[in-house]
Design a protein around this motif. Structure first.
Motif, PDB file in Angstrom:
ATOM      1  N   TYR A 138     -68.316 -58.367 -65.299  1.00 58.82           N
ATOM      2  CA  TYR A 138     -68.470 -59.808 -65.068  1.00 58.82           C
ATOM      3  C   TYR A 138     -67.949 -60.585 -66.276  1.00 58.82           C
ATOM      4  CZ  TYR A 138     -70.699 -64.346 -64.277  1.00 58.82           C
ATOM      5  OH  TYR A 138     -70.934 -65.691 -64.102  1.00 58.82           O
TER       6      TYR A 138
ATOM      7  N   SER B 256     -64.282 -61.167 -66.704  1.00 54.46           N
ATOM      8  CA  SER B 256     -63.605 -62.156 -65.855  1.00 54.46           C
ATOM      9  C   SER B 256     -63.491 -63.504 -66.561  1.00 54.46           C
ATOM     10  CB  SER B 256     -64.345 -62.311 -64.520  1.00 54.46           C
ATOM     11  OG  SER B 256     -65.600 -62.947 -64.719  1.00 54.46           O
TER      12      SER B 256
ATOM     13  N   TYR C  83     -63.382 -64.358 -57.049  1.00 50.16           N
ATOM     14  CA  TYR C  83     -64.826 -64.626 -57.013  1.00 50.16           C
ATOM     15  C   TYR C  83     -65.582 -63.476 -56.339  1.00 50.16           C
ATOM     16  CZ  TYR C  83     -64.451 -69.537 -58.530  1.00 50.16           C
ATOM     17  OH  TYR C  83     -64.252 -70.686 -59.255  1.00 50.16           O
TER      18      TYR C  83
ATOM     19  N   GLN D  96     -65.854 -60.682 -58.809  1.00 51.34           N
ATOM     20  CA  GLN D  96     -66.658 -61.125 -59.950  1.00 51.34           C
ATOM     21  C   GLN D  96     -68.148 -61.160 -59.631  1.00 51.34           C
ATOM     22  OE1 GLN D  96     -66.925 -65.302 -60.782  1.00 51.34           O
ATOM     23  NE2 GLN D  96     -66.638 -64.983 -62.993  1.00 51.34           N
TER      24      GLN D  96
END
Lengths: 146, 146, 146
Positions: free
Chosen positions: A37, A40, A22, A25
């Motif tokens: 992004y 992911s 996270y 990302q």
């Protein structure tokens, strides 16, 4: 190879891995590295960034959605930071991992204190393939009752 | 012994260790335990707490800098809390670990809601020696465009 | 079996486990799943949610306290989110783990930006039994000097 249909156990190791996933990302998102992004997500990943919005399906669609959405924020003067908290994971019977996360968006403009708004819940479905985490879907709900 | 020039892999274990390192480090700072905060740097550690500031080099210099900086906050009535989010690590070729972190500072004064300002990026270089994490350098940038 | 009187070491694995424990625990609280929140305490757990309040002792008492406290927030329109940061653990000689955590409460009401207030410190004593984490006690202090 671990596939999305194999059983999965949420270990402490996986938990730390998800937190780190996270971190990278969302730093990609806030730095407007939209390709990274989108990468992911799984190839057929689904991203619905607002409750009323039409979901973007596939990495290309996610990039287009983000480019469009960010037109209202001048990259030269406005910065956005998506903060996460309390990442709660639950292994699902289909081998995916459900992740429910608190989010607050900080918007930083010239000459003003950061605006901390809105408060959201992030509803993710994660898959772990060959030790790599990918988002199968992300849906955002707002905490505010309108 | 692991030295700063040996290859390093960012494992889930190291990731959790870094989060915990930051937790203790920043609680030291906010409690004005400056010696303990400075001890989280290497002996020749570099700390630049604001973009325009002259960097403090060495633990002693870091302590002096912090004592000076905090004179504007009365310890009897004002509390500061440095929040961190999205700790993103990257192993470097020289054996150090680059860490990029979101930060928000909450300042709590009598009779007012917490002021959440500024929003910053923390740029750290970490070394892991004998399983212990130390900061080789910390540079803070502000999100706000002035 | 690990009991509260056995020695305990704070590993990276335990650290990640505690973060995950808090994530589920606090999402239970904010979703008003008070039974689940209370179940995160030991049977004789102690919860003092405000410095001046009489501590609630036992899970039943914790539930009653939370039901009472939440009467001032209309569940149909108001949401609360308790954010945690910098979870700092210390193994204690008696086999428990002391945990000191930053907390900010976000209250979200219709037609307004989230109110981020108050800023608190969470003082927890955790026990790890058979790999399961439970709260032996939780005491909240406020950062604001009144």
């Amino acid at each position: 190879m671990t596939t999305a249909t194999a059983p999965i156990v949420v270990t402490s190791e996986l938990y730390a891995q998800v937190l780190h996933f996270y971190a990278h990302q969302m730093q990609h998102l806030d730095a407007r590295r939209f390709e990274e992004y989108a990468a992911s997500f799984t190839e057929d990943g689904v991203f619905q960034h607002s409750p009323g919005a039409e979901p973007a399906v596939s990495r290309d669609a996610i990039v287009r959605e983000l480019v469009e959405f960010h037109k209202k924020y001048d990259p030269a003067t406005v910065r956005r930071r998506h903060w996460f908290n309390h990442v709660a994971l639950e292994a699902q019977a289909d081998g995916t991992v459900k992740s429910t996360v608190y989010a607050l968006v900080a918007t930083i403009r010239p000459g003003a204190k950061p605006e901390i708004n809105p408060s959201c819940l992030v509803h993710d479905t994660l898959v772990v393939e060959d030790g790599e985490i990918l988002l199968k879907s992300r849906l955002i709900t707002h905490d505010q009752v309108f």
